[in-house]
Design a protein around this motif. Structure first.
Motif, PDB file in Angstrom:
ATOM      1  N   ALA A  33       3.165  32.778  31.854  1.00  0.00           N
ATOM      2  CA  ALA A  33       4.237  33.201  30.947  1.00  0.00           C
ATOM      3  C   ALA A  33       5.521  33.543  31.702  1.00  0.00           C
ATOM      4  O   ALA A  33       6.617  33.363  31.177  1.00  0.00           O
ATOM      5  N   ASP A  34       5.402  34.042  32.949  1.00  0.00           N
ATOM      6  CA  ASP A  34       6.608  34.348  33.730  1.00  0.00           C
ATOM      7  C   ASP A  34       7.421  33.087  34.006  1.00  0.00           C
ATOM      8  O   ASP A  34       8.640  33.086  33.891  1.00  0.00           O
ATOM      9  N   THR A  56       9.155  32.109  30.817  1.00  0.00           N
ATOM     10  CA  THR A  56      10.351  32.906  30.558  1.00  0.00           C
ATOM     11  C   THR A  56      11.517  32.420  31.408  1.00  0.00           C
ATOM     12  O   THR A  56      12.648  32.313  30.933  1.00  0.00           O
ATOM     13  N   GLU A  57      11.228  32.094  32.661  1.00  0.00           N
ATOM     14  CA  GLU A  57      12.270  31.577  33.558  1.00  0.00           C
ATOM     15  C   GLU A  57      12.780  30.225  33.064  1.00  0.00           C
ATOM     16  O   GLU A  57      13.988  29.976  33.028  1.00  0.00           O
ATOM     17  N   GLU A  69      12.719  29.149  30.038  1.00  0.00           N
ATOM     18  CA  GLU A  69      13.475  29.386  28.803  1.00  0.00           C
ATOM     19  C   GLU A  69      14.921  29.749  29.127  1.00  0.00           C
ATOM     20  O   GLU A  69      15.854  29.264  28.474  1.00  0.00           O
ATOM     21  N   ALA A  70      15.108  30.582  30.162  1.00  0.00           N
ATOM     22  CA  ALA A  70      16.463  30.955  30.579  1.00  0.00           C
ATOM     23  C   ALA A  70      17.212  29.752  31.140  1.00  0.00           C
ATOM     24  O   ALA A  70      18.408  29.559  30.853  1.00  0.00           O
ATOM     25  N   HIS A  72      12.470  28.143  22.938  1.00  0.00           N
ATOM     26  CA  HIS A  72      11.449  29.174  22.814  1.00  0.00           C
ATOM     27  C   HIS A  72      10.207  28.722  23.587  1.00  0.00           C
ATOM     28  O   HIS A  72       9.698  27.626  23.339  1.00  0.00           O
ATOM     29  N   TYR A  73       9.746  29.586  24.494  1.00  0.00           N
ATOM     30  CA  TYR A  73       8.507  29.298  25.212  1.00  0.00           C
ATOM     31  C   TYR A  73       7.350  29.493  24.243  1.00  0.00           C
ATOM     32  O   TYR A  73       7.200  30.552  23.638  1.00  0.00           O
TER      33      TYR A  73
END
Length: 136
Positions: free
Chosen positions: A65-66, A69-70, A72-73, A101-102
Motif C-alpha cells: 500500500a505504501d 500511495t506513492e 497515486e501521488a 485512486h489506489y
C-alpha cells in the motif's frame, strides 16, 4: 421517452471510460518514464455524466500500500500530461480531469482469502471426525 430517463444498455460514459482505460494503459506503458509507475495496472475508470471528471482506479503488481500511495501521488502529478495525451485520442469536446485512486481490492481479497483458509484449517483441527462424516 422522457429526457430524464436513462436508456438501458451501454452508456456513452461507459464507452468513454473504456477508451480512457485503454489509452492510459498505453501511455503509462510506453510514454511514462517514471519507474514508480512501471507496474501500474488500470483496473477501472468511472466518468462523470457531464464528462468533467474521470476517476481512475489502479493497482500495483506485487507492491504494498505504501508503494500504491506513492504511485497515486506520482500519477496525480502527471495528470496534466496524461490528460493532454488523452485529448489527442478522445473524440470529445472536453477531456475529463483525471483523479487517481489506489485500489485496495486485490489486497483486501487476498486478506479475506487468508482468513477463510485459517478458519477452515481451525475447523478441521477442532473436529477431524466431522470431515469423515461429511464424505459418507
Amino acid at each position: 421517452m422522457s429526457r430524464h430517463r436513462r436508456p438501458q444498455g451501454f452508456q456513452r460514459t461507459d464507452r468513454i471510460a473504456d477508451q480512457i482505460q485503454r489509452e492510459l494503459a498505453r501511455v503509462l506503458r510506453f510514454e511514462m518514464k517514471d519507474p514508480r509507475v512501471d507496474l501500474v495496472t488500470i483496473q477501472d475508470v468511472r466518468v462523470s455524466r457531464d464528462l468533467s471528471y474521470a476517476d481512475v482506479y489502479f493497482t500495483l503488481l506485487g507492491q504494498d500500500a505504501d508503494a500504491g500511495t506513492e504511485a497515486e501521488a506520482v500519477l496525480g502529478g502527471a495528470a496534466g500530461f496524461l490528460r493532454s495525451a488523452l485529448a489527442q485520442t478522445l473524440n470529445t469536446r472536453t477531456t475529463p480531469r483525471l483523479r487517481f485512486h489506489y485500489d485496495l481490492t486485490p489486497e483486501k481479497a487476498s486478506h479475506l482469502s487468508r482468513l477463510i483458509d485459517e478458519a477452515r484449517a481451525e475447523d478441521r483441527a477442532q473436529s477431524p471426525d466431522q470431515e469423515d462424516q461429511d464424505h459418507d
